[in-house]
Motif scaffolding. Structure first.
Motif, PDB file in Angstrom:
ATOM      1  N   ARG A 187       0.835  -1.207   0.000  1.00  0.00           N
ATOM      2  CA  ARG A 187       0.000   0.000   0.000  1.00  0.00           C
ATOM      3  C   ARG A 187       0.869   1.255   0.000  1.00  0.00           C
ATOM      4  NH1 ARG A 187      -3.822  -2.102   4.957  1.00  0.00           N
ATOM      5  NH2 ARG A 187      -4.850  -3.824   3.831  1.00  0.00           N
ATOM      6  N   THR A 188       1.903   1.246   0.833  1.00  0.00           N
ATOM      7  CA  THR A 188       2.812   2.394   0.890  1.00  0.00           C
ATOM      8  C   THR A 188       3.604   2.518  -0.400  1.00  0.00           C
ATOM      9  OG1 THR A 188       3.008   2.099   3.281  1.00  0.00           O
ATOM     10  CG2 THR A 188       4.670   3.472   2.205  1.00  0.00           C
ATOM     11  N   ILE A 228       2.718   1.675  -3.422  1.00  0.00           N
ATOM     12  CA  ILE A 228       1.845   2.246  -4.452  1.00  0.00           C
ATOM     13  C   ILE A 228       1.750   3.760  -4.288  1.00  0.00           C
ATOM     14  CG2 ILE A 228      -0.555   2.372  -5.247  1.00  0.00           C
ATOM     15  CD1 ILE A 228      -0.726  -0.660  -4.536  1.00  0.00           C
ATOM     16  N   GLN A 229       1.591   4.192  -3.046  1.00  0.00           N
ATOM     17  CA  GLN A 229       1.506   5.634  -2.770  1.00  0.00           C
ATOM     18  C   GLN A 229       2.793   6.346  -3.162  1.00  0.00           C
ATOM     19  OE1 GLN A 229       0.698   6.473   1.352  1.00  0.00           O
ATOM     20  NE2 GLN A 229       0.632   8.694   1.056  1.00  0.00           N
ATOM     21  N   ALA A 239       5.226   5.299  -5.286  1.00  0.00           N
ATOM     22  CA  ALA A 239       5.477   5.227  -6.724  1.00  0.00           C
ATOM     23  C   ALA A 239       4.557   6.158  -7.502  1.00  0.00           C
ATOM     24  CB  ALA A 239       5.302   3.787  -7.211  1.00  0.00           C
ATOM     25  N   THR A 240       3.371   6.409  -6.977  1.00  0.00           N
ATOM     26  CA  THR A 240       2.458   7.346  -7.624  1.00  0.00           C
ATOM     27  C   THR A 240       2.964   8.779  -7.483  1.00  0.00           C
ATOM     28  OG1 THR A 240       0.576   5.879  -7.171  1.00  0.00           O
ATOM     29  CG2 THR A 240       0.078   8.182  -7.671  1.00  0.00           C
ATOM     30  N   GLN A 241       3.494   9.110  -6.312  1.00  0.00           N
ATOM     31  CA  GLN A 241       4.016  10.460  -6.078  1.00  0.00           C
ATOM     32  C   GLN A 241       5.339  10.706  -6.793  1.00  0.00           C
ATOM     33  OE1 GLN A 241       4.205  11.655  -1.945  1.00  0.00           O
ATOM     34  NE2 GLN A 241       2.253  10.685  -1.454  1.00  0.00           N
ATOM     35  N   TYR A 242       6.177   9.664  -6.888  1.00  0.00           N
ATOM     36  CA  TYR A 242       7.519   9.825  -7.473  1.00  0.00           C
ATOM     37  C   TYR A 242       7.732   8.759  -8.555  1.00  0.00           C
ATOM     38  CZ  TYR A 242       7.820  12.316  -3.046  1.00  0.00           C
ATOM     39  OH  TYR A 242       7.577  13.146  -1.989  1.00  0.00           O
ATOM     40  N   PRO A 243       7.076   8.915  -9.690  1.00  0.00           N
ATOM     41  CA  PRO A 243       7.094   7.879 -10.731  1.00  0.00           C
ATOM     42  C   PRO A 243       8.453   7.657 -11.387  1.00  0.00           C
ATOM     43  CG  PRO A 243       6.030   9.873 -11.541  1.00  0.00           C
ATOM     44  CD  PRO A 243       6.236  10.066 -10.068  1.00  0.00           C
ATOM     45  N   ASN A 244       9.388   8.580 -11.230  1.00  0.00           N
ATOM     46  CA  ASN A 244      10.690   8.441 -11.886  1.00  0.00           C
ATOM     47  C   ASN A 244      11.726   7.709 -11.036  1.00  0.00           C
ATOM     48  OD1 ASN A 244       9.870   9.850 -14.230  1.00  0.00           O
ATOM     49  ND2 ASN A 244      10.144  11.795 -13.165  1.00  0.00           N
TER      50      ASN A 244
END
Length: 288
Positions: A107-108, A110-111, A113-118
């Motif tokens: 869960r963390t 995913i959060q 990777a969504t905020q820092y996709p690079n």
């Protein structure tokens, strides 16, 4: 040889005039002349022919100019890369996680990777022993695991959460309605447990031993989803942290005892540089 000297040389090469180059660089002409002379001395070859107030590139200066420009460009690219790293626009982190934390960690993750996709992320699941060994070999930025003995001086420990140890059983099993269960009762049940290398099974082997109990261990399996499939038949039970539970067909019954609550920690090497991406991920984890 300094980047500053290369910059001075390239500006003089561009303008072919020390006075104009010094003005463009906002330094004195004497400083420019001195720095280029030091560069020539280090290279042991003249880069310019001085003809009165005029300058002209030597053959060596012409050839060297291409490499000086490459050096400046690479240095600037490196600076931009570090700025991207600081701003979390690039980078890689590698994390070791015990199996029982996979649900909460996912869960963390995913959060984050969504905020820092690079940011590239590598996650390795394993036992506490294996993860700590690899951490000591600098293969992880940090590990997420149970660890009661926080006394290794070269490691840094950050408490994340405490979790109850539970008997995991099928909803249709004969003990599913219990609000709690004793270790004596657990020992009499047919058990399918995590394999012997895991921290959880070691913990319970010690717990059973302290009470002189001989548990009925029928299987050892190193995969939690497979354990759940076995448990869902209603014929076997397992023991896990409550953080492992995410299957609607099983329930977790708290095991009685003051030592049946364990601490999960973020563990890292004390002397290792903490990447900004690692710091951000740990901050998200502490909000679990």
């Amino acid at each position: 040889m300094e980047l500053r000297q290369l910059n001075y040389f390239l500006k003089a090469k561009e303008l072919l005039n020390f006075t104009e180059a010094a003005k463009a660089l906002n330094i004195s002409q004497s400083t420019l002349s001195q720095q280029i002379k030091q560069l020539e001395d280090e290279l042991n070859v003249p880069l310019f022919n001085r003809i009165g107030k005029r300058i002209k590139l030597t053959e060596a200066g012409q050839l060297f100019g291409e490499y000086a420009l490459q050096s400046i460009n690479r240095a600037n690219e490196g600076l931009l890369l570090l700025q991207d790293l600081k701003n979390l626009n690039t980078g890689k982190i590698t994390i070791g996680v015990i199996y029982s934390m996979r649900i909460l960690f996912a869960r963390t993750l995913i959060q984050f990777a969504t905020q820092y996709p690079n940011i590239k992320i590598q996650v390795v699941f394993g036992t506490t022993k294996d993860l700590l060994e690899k951490l000591n070999l600098h293969q992880f930025d940090f590990v997420l695991t149970f660890h009661e003995k926080a006394n290794e001086p070269h490691l840094t420990y950050q408490t994340l959460l405490s979790a109850n140890m539970v008997l995991v059983t099928a909803k249709k099993s004969s003990v599913a309605q219990k609000s709690s269960i004793s270790l004596n009762e657990v020992a009499g049940l047919p058990l399918a447990l995590p394999f012997s290398g895991s921290n959880t099974i070691q913990f319970f082997e010690e717990s059973f031993s302290q009470k002189n109990l001989a548990p009925n261990i029928c299987m050892e399996i190193n995969d939690i989803p497979t354990l759940f499939e076995i448990v869902k038949t209603g014929r076997w039970h397992t023991i896990l942290s409550e953080t492992s539970l995410n299957d609607p067909d099983v329930v977790g019954i708290p095991i009685k005892g003051k030592n049946m609550r364990r601490t999960i920690m973020i563990i890292s090497l004390k002397e290792a540089y903490e990447k900004k991406a690692v710091k951000k991920l740990c901050e998200l984890l502490t909000k679990i």
